[in-house]
Structure formats: C-alpha cells, structure tokens
Design a protein around this motif. Structure first.
Motif, PDB file in Angstrom:
ATOM      1  N   LEU A 129      50.271  33.617  39.541  1.00  0.00           N
ATOM      2  CA  LEU A 129      49.725  32.440  38.849  1.00  0.00           C
ATOM      3  C   LEU A 129      48.648  31.766  39.701  1.00  0.00           C
ATOM      4  O   LEU A 129      47.600  31.363  39.192  1.00  0.00           O
ATOM      5  CB  LEU A 129      50.840  31.443  38.545  1.00  0.00           C
ATOM      6  CG  LEU A 129      51.667  31.754  37.304  1.00  0.00           C
ATOM      7  CD1 LEU A 129      52.756  30.717  37.137  1.00  0.00           C
ATOM      8  CD2 LEU A 129      50.796  31.782  36.063  1.00  0.00           C
ATOM      9  N   GLY A 130      48.927  31.690  41.028  1.00  0.00           N
ATOM     10  CA  GLY A 130      47.959  31.084  41.940  1.00  0.00           C
ATOM     11  C   GLY A 130      46.646  31.853  41.893  1.00  0.00           C
ATOM     12  O   GLY A 130      45.554  31.286  41.788  1.00  0.00           O
ATOM     13  N   GLU A 131      46.842  33.200  41.914  1.00  0.00           N
ATOM     14  CA  GLU A 131      45.682  34.090  41.903  1.00  0.00           C
ATOM     15  C   GLU A 131      44.859  33.882  40.632  1.00  0.00           C
ATOM     16  O   GLU A 131      43.641  33.959  40.611  1.00  0.00           O
ATOM     17  CB  GLU A 131      46.226  35.510  41.962  1.00  0.00           C
ATOM     18  CG  GLU A 131      45.250  36.561  42.442  1.00  0.00           C
ATOM     19  CD  GLU A 131      45.953  37.903  42.390  1.00  0.00           C
ATOM     20  OE1 GLU A 131      45.554  38.749  41.604  1.00  0.00           O
ATOM     21  OE2 GLU A 131      46.968  38.050  43.128  1.00  0.00           O
ATOM     22  N   SER A 157      44.683  31.172  38.959  1.00  0.00           N
ATOM     23  CA  SER A 157      44.351  29.770  38.662  1.00  0.00           C
ATOM     24  C   SER A 157      42.866  29.566  38.352  1.00  0.00           C
ATOM     25  O   SER A 157      42.517  28.789  37.450  1.00  0.00           O
ATOM     26  CB  SER A 157      44.823  28.868  39.796  1.00  0.00           C
ATOM     27  OG  SER A 157      44.232  29.326  40.986  1.00  0.00           O
ATOM     28  N   ALA A 158      41.974  30.289  39.084  1.00  0.00           N
ATOM     29  CA  ALA A 158      40.536  30.131  38.840  1.00  0.00           C
ATOM     30  C   ALA A 158      40.204  30.513  37.411  1.00  0.00           C
ATOM     31  O   ALA A 158      39.536  29.775  36.672  1.00  0.00           O
ATOM     32  CB  ALA A 158      39.762  31.002  39.815  1.00  0.00           C
ATOM     33  N   ILE A 174      42.257  30.685  34.929  1.00  0.00           N
ATOM     34  CA  ILE A 174      42.918  29.800  33.966  1.00  0.00           C
ATOM     35  C   ILE A 174      42.096  28.506  33.812  1.00  0.00           C
ATOM     36  O   ILE A 174      41.859  28.027  32.711  1.00  0.00           O
ATOM     37  CB  ILE A 174      44.362  29.471  34.424  1.00  0.00           C
ATOM     38  CG1 ILE A 174      45.210  30.743  34.423  1.00  0.00           C
ATOM     39  CG2 ILE A 174      45.002  28.437  33.513  1.00  0.00           C
ATOM     40  CD1 ILE A 174      46.462  30.638  35.247  1.00  0.00           C
ATOM     41  N   ALA A 175      41.616  28.032  34.972  1.00  0.00           N
ATOM     42  CA  ALA A 175      40.798  26.808  34.933  1.00  0.00           C
ATOM     43  C   ALA A 175      39.576  27.045  34.056  1.00  0.00           C
ATOM     44  O   ALA A 175      39.224  26.210  33.203  1.00  0.00           O
ATOM     45  CB  ALA A 175      40.369  26.453  36.349  1.00  0.00           C
ATOM     46  N   LEU A 228      51.263  30.158  29.923  1.00  0.00           N
ATOM     47  CA  LEU A 228      51.423  30.119  31.389  1.00  0.00           C
ATOM     48  C   LEU A 228      52.846  29.676  31.754  1.00  0.00           C
ATOM     49  O   LEU A 228      53.483  30.236  32.635  1.00  0.00           O
ATOM     50  CB  LEU A 228      50.416  29.136  32.007  1.00  0.00           C
ATOM     51  CG  LEU A 228      49.033  29.703  32.205  1.00  0.00           C
ATOM     52  CD1 LEU A 228      48.095  28.601  32.700  1.00  0.00           C
ATOM     53  CD2 LEU A 228      49.083  30.829  33.245  1.00  0.00           C
ATOM     54  N   GLN A 278      40.311  37.235  31.470  1.00  0.00           N
ATOM     55  CA  GLN A 278      39.857  37.336  32.856  1.00  0.00           C
ATOM     56  C   GLN A 278      39.353  38.732  33.172  1.00  0.00           C
ATOM     57  O   GLN A 278      38.395  38.909  33.898  1.00  0.00           O
ATOM     58  CB  GLN A 278      41.001  36.981  33.789  1.00  0.00           C
ATOM     59  CG  GLN A 278      41.353  35.532  33.725  1.00  0.00           C
ATOM     60  CD  GLN A 278      42.436  35.215  34.722  1.00  0.00           C
ATOM     61  OE1 GLN A 278      42.423  35.751  35.820  1.00  0.00           O
ATOM     62  NE2 GLN A 278      43.322  34.330  34.327  1.00  0.00           N
TER      63      GLN A 278
END
Ligand SMILES: Nc1ncnc2c1ncn2[C@@H]1O[C@H](COP(=O)(O)OP(=O)(O)OP(=O)(O)O)[C@@H](O)[C@H]1O
Ligand SMILES: [Mg+2]
Length: 626
Positions: free
Chosen positions: A394-396, A398-399, A401-402, A455, A485
C-alpha cells in the motif's frame, strides 16, 4: 465295551498311559514266553516218554521172537511181567504180545484183558512201530506198538502202554513253578513300570505346573526349575525341554519388560505430551480416551470428552482415498488429515489446528490416535506477515493512489469553483446546469469513495477461512486497484479469463494478495528488462484463467527479464530477493506460496531468461453439486 476302555485310556494322564502300555507289553511277552516254553517242554517230554516206551518195546520184541514162533506162552508171560518190574511199574501201565493173527499170547493185566485195545493200534505193514494215545478207564496212555519180525516176515507185535500222567504230573509241577515265576516277574515289572512312568512324567508334570504359574504371571517359579536342573545330573530330553522352557520364559520376560518400558514411555508421552491427543474409535470416531493436554486445551473434562463424537470439536473430513490410506497403514505411521483447520473449544471458541492421525489397536478395538496441534499462534504470525507485506504494498502504491484520488478531487474542485464564481458574479445558474454540476460532483465523490473502499478492503486483515470463490473475482478487483498504475507505467494488461469456471475453496482477500504479488513481480521484471537495455517493445502482462482436469488454473505471464535458472529454486524462500536494497523484501513469493499451499494448490513456473516468465497457479475445483 472296548470303546469306553479305549476312550478312558486316551483321556487318562501321560503317566497312566505309559504305565498301562508298559504293563500290557510285559504281560503279553510273559504269556507268549510261557506258552512257548510250555510247548517245547511238553513236546520234549512226550517224545522222551515215547522213546522209553519204544526202548522197552524193542527189547521185548528182540527177546520174544523165538517164544512167539514156538507159542511158548509161559516164557512170554514172564517176559512181559519182567518188563513191568520195579520202577517201571510207575511208567508202564501194561504190556501185551500178539501173534500175527492178532491173538493175545501174553499180557500183564491181572483182570480180564480189555478187548477194545487189541486192535486199537495197528502197525501199518511197511512200518516197524506205531504210537497212539488212548483212553483207558480214566487213564491216558500211549500205546507203543513194536513189530516182531523173523527175517522179513512179521510174526507178531509187542504193545507197551506208558502212562501219560507221568508227564502230566511233571507239567503240573512245572506250571505251578512257572506261574509263580511269571507272577514275580509281573509284579517286578509292574513296580518298575510304575516307577518308570513316574520318573518320566514327574518332570513333565512339574513343567506343566510351572507353565501354568507363568501364564498366571508368576515368573519366580522358573528359579525352582533352574535349581532342579543344576542339581539333577540327568541329561535326557526332559532336561533339554526344561532348558528350552527356561530360555523361552527368559525371552518372554525380556519382551514383557521391553513392552512395559515402551508402554510406560508411550503412557508418559500421552499423559505429559504438550499436544492434545485423542484416541478415537476408527469406525464411529467416538472419543475413547484423551490426554490431560486435550482436557486443558479444549476446556472439557475427561468424562465430558469420552463417548463424545470427535466431530463435535471440529471437522474430520476424509475422502475415501485418505481413509483407505489410513486403514492400510501399519500402526505407528502417521497421516496428516488436514492442516490449518478451525476447531472449537468449550464455549465455541475457535482456534486453528493441524490434524495428524495414526491407526493403532486400543483395548481390542481398531482405534485412531489423533493429535491436534494448536497452530493459532503460527496462523496469527502468518497473517501478521501477510498484513505487513500488504502495508508495504500500500505504501508503495501511495503515489499512484494519490494520483488516482487527485482526479475526482480535481473534478470536484473544478465544479465547486465554477459554482463559487457564478455565485460571486451573482449570476443565476440555470437549473439544468446546476443539476449537471451537482451530479458530476456527486459521481466524483462516489469514485473517490470507491477508490478508498477498495484500498480499505485490500488493507483489511484477512482471516484464515475457506469459502467458495470464483478465481476471476480477485483478479478483477486487484486490477481495479493497480490496473491504472500499470497503465501509467505503460504496461499493458491483457485479460483472457474464462467465464463460468467452477469455484475453488479459498479466501477472496488472500487470493487478491497472491495476484497482487505476481503482478508487482511481473511489473518489476518488465521494468528491469527495460533498464538492462534489452527492452521489449511489448510491455505486457497476460492473465489467463481456465479449467483443466479437476483444477482451476490462473496464469500470469510477463515479457520481463526472466528468472536466472541458478536462483529458480530459491525464489520461494523468505527474504530471497535479487532486487536492490529498498526495492524488494523478498517476501512476496514466500507469502504467495504459503497461501496457495493452504488452499491445496500448487505453483508451476515457466521462465526464459531475458524473455519472460509465466506463473501457473492451480487449485482443486469444488466438485459440482457440493
Ligand atoms: N515475474 C518474475 N520475473 C523475473 N523474476 C522474478 C519474477 N517474480 C519473481 N522473481 C524473482 O524472484 C525473487 C523473489 O520474489 P519475491 O516476490 O519473493 O520478492 P521480491 O519481489 O524481490 O520482494 P517483495 O515481493 O518482498 O517486494 C525476485 O527478487 C526475483 O528475482
Ligand atoms: Mg515481489
């Protein structure tokens, strides 16, 4: 009458049998010897008596020849009386002389001559004498007739009657002696055979007693036997038998000790083992026994557990093949029944166990020994690991997703700015336009909510349960999250999903995790190939799903860098990565493999270095109608 006798002999003790047979044999032999001796004795005595009669007859015949020719009766009479003189009186009953015509010339009878004996014993013409046994008024007499000859002519005959009673008396005397002797012999042998049978059977009786005692569990009696052997100098079969008997009991004692030892070992394992262990009836799966750990883990007392169906605690699903495998196994070999299954403690509290079983006899029953290992902690750790890996993902993401969230937010911003501007200019907003803008804002909010929901769903910690799912569903929902993505990175995803596939037993969220790991690996591989300068213009990932035999397969192929054959065996190991520091943890495939195995599936890899890789995941399909 004979049958009951035979039966009673058959059923009598060994001692009596030996005694009886020895006695019978001795009796038979004695009787035979007696009869034979008697026969020899009688025939010898008879022939002796006859020889004496003949001797007397011939001597008279020799002397009387002339007197017969001259018919000198006085001389003849004196001759016959002379023959009966002295001791011969006891032997000779009568003497008489006949002439050729059968007339009596002289005789020793003091009374009238008994006419019936005159011709009772005629000598055949070609013979010299003849002997015949005759009955004479109560006396049995051998009439010995001797021919008197002058040259070749027969001129008369001499008859000498010898008493048979002479030998009868002898025989009687002998019989008495003989009977006495035989009786002594029989008594002697009787005692000997009695003693013999006792000597033979006594040690055997002793052995029988000892074996009886041993069968009752008293092994001390064996010492007596050994003592007896040391003392006794006999080296016969009974001694050998005793030796082998002692050896046998020693062996029994040894194996009993071993049995006891292993019994104790297993008992202590059962009683103090950390794992709950149940003994089940193999047919009914009823609990026959349970160890203290089972009581503690499941919260039931032993009394509550015994007699309860094991399936009350959790599922015990075995197909026919597994049953056959279990039944065919020898006691001691363990079969895994199922892993990571949910079992329930008292009060319906669920936890995860691995189930192992092995067949074993228990109190004359066919039983199963079942161990349930509590793996709740392991399952918890697993899911924490999976969760951690998800969070990393999820962290990966995040860009991306933003970026994705930015679009609906921008649209909302634009809409609201337009509305503000219109309000500032105090221009009336046409109703149709206002409606359109509000609808657009609302739909953009929905879109943003949808992104967040997906998410959140993905990030949710998944529990370990199985349900029927269709493999295409998690594939589609993962693409909903990262499809955009991938497109942004210029990677084209091609879907070749077969509709109406049979379901599989798995968990949606976990399969999502699997697909996600495969897609991110594929993405990395494609990017790495590009970086290595051997980039393929086709940056694509193909996802296929199809059914084959009784399996449902999902295959993820990429046109990436491929896997180096040297590391192919390692890629499923946890923390194995070929990626740069910070780009990969090396956990993706290890987690993927764990999840696939949990659902009874397998992973096959087809990779060509520098050209691309296909991961084939196959799961057992749920049979129709289930
Ligand atoms: N599709 C693929 N093409 C080429 N190599 C691959 C592919 N998938 C996996 N690998 C190789 O397997 C290794 C292990 O993969 P895994 O997913 O377990 O870890 P990672 O991707 O390196 O790190 P993480 O997934 O934890 O971020 C990778 O480092 C890579 O070398
Ligand atoms: Mg990975």
């Amino acid at each position: 009458m004979a049958q009951p006798l035979i039966d009673s002999i058959k059923n009598s003790s060994l001692k009596n049998k030996i005694f009886f047979s020895v006695t019978v044999v001795i009796l038979l032999i004695s009787v035979l010897i007696a009869l034979f001796t008697r026969w020899i004795l009688i025939s010898t005595l008879v022939s002796e008596l006859q020889q004496r009669g003949l001797g007397i007859g011939y001597s008279i015949a020799e002397s009387c020849r002339g007197f017969i020719l001259t018919k000198n009766k006085p001389q003849l009479t004196s001759l016959v009386f002379d023959a009966r003189l002295g001791a011969r009186k006891e032997l000779v009953r009568y003497v008489f002389i006949k002439d050729k015509q059968g007339r009596i010339l002289a005789h020793t009878f003091t009374s009238a001559f008994p006419g019936q004996i005159t011709d009772a014993n005629r000598i055949e013409p070609e013979k010299d004498h003849r002997i015949r046994l005759m009955d004479m008024g109560g006396d049995r007499v051998y009439d010995v007739a001797v021919a008197v000859k002058e040259g070749i002519y027969r001129i008369g005959s001499v008859h000498v009657g010898v008493y048979k009673k002479h030998i009868d008396q002898l025989i009687n005397k002998l019989r008495t002696t003989f009977l006495g002797f035989v009786s002594v012999v029989i008594i002697f042998f009787f005692i000997i055979s009695h003693h013999l049978s006792k000597t033979i059977t006594q040690p055997i009786t002793r052995l029988t007693d000892v074996s009886d005692e041993i069968s009752r569990g008293n092994f001390d009696v064996q010492l007596d036997l050994e003592k007896g052997l040391q003392q006794g100098g006999v080296k016969d079969e009974v001694r050998q038998l005793s030796r082998s008997f002692i050896n046998m009991t020693n062996r029994i004692q040894e194996s009993q000790a071993k049995l006891k030892e292993s019994d104790n070992k297993y008992r202590s394992l059962f009683a103090s083992g950390p794992n709950p262990i149940f003994v089940l009836d193999r047919k009914t799966l009823t609990i026959l026994s349970a160890n203290p750990s089972a009581e503690e883990t499941y919260g039931y007392t032993r009394e509550e557990l015994v007699g309860r169906p094991f399936t009350d605690l959790g599922p015990f699903d075995l197909d026919e093949n597994k049953w056959a495998e279990l039944n065919a196994q020898h006691a001691g070999s363990v079969t895994t029944i199922s892993s990571k299954v949910q079992y329930f403690k008292k009060g319906n509290q669920a936890f995860f166990v691995n189930l192992h079983a092995c067949p074993a006899p228990y109190e004359d029953k066919n039983a199963l020994i079942v161990a349930t290992t509590d793996i709740s902690e392991m399952v918890e750790k697993d899911s924490q690991l999976i969760q951690a890996s998800k969070m990393t993902t999820l962290g990966e993401m995040s860009a991306g997703i933003a970026h994705e969230l930015n679009q609906p937010l921008n649209a909302i911003k634009m809409g609201s700015e337009f509305l503000e501007m219109m309000l500032e200019k105090e221009k009336g907003i046409p109703e149709r336009e206002l409606f359109h803008i509000v609808r657009e804002v609302s739909s953009q909010v929905d879109r943003a909510v949808d992104i967040i929901r997906r998410l959140r769903d993905f990030g949710r910690k998944s529990d370990f349960t199985r349900e029927k799912i269709l493999i295409n569903d998690p594939v589609n929902s993962v693409l909903d999250i990262i499809g955009r993505q991938l497109r942004l990175q210029n990677i084209h995803v091609r879907l070749r999903l077969t509709a109406d596939l049979p379901p599989i037993m798995a968990h949606h969220n976990r399969i999502e995790q699997v697909i996600f790991n495969l897609l991110t690996n594929a993405r990395d591989a494609i990017n790495l190939r590009e970086e290595s300068g051997r980039g393929d213009p086709r940056r694509e990932i193909i996802i296929r799903s199809y059914a084959r035999d009784s399996q449902v397969v999902v295959a993820v192929s990429d046109t990436g860098i491929g896997i180096d054959p040297a590391v192919k065996d390692q890629i499923f190991e946890a923390f194995f990565t070929t990626k740069k520091m910070g780009e990969g943890m090396g956990l993706g495939l290890s987690i993927t493999n764990g999840i696939v195995e949990d659902y009874g599936g397998r992973i096959d890899i087809d990779s060509r270095e520098g050209q691309g890789t296909t991961f084939n995941l196959s799961f057992p399909a749920v049979p129709q109608g289930r």
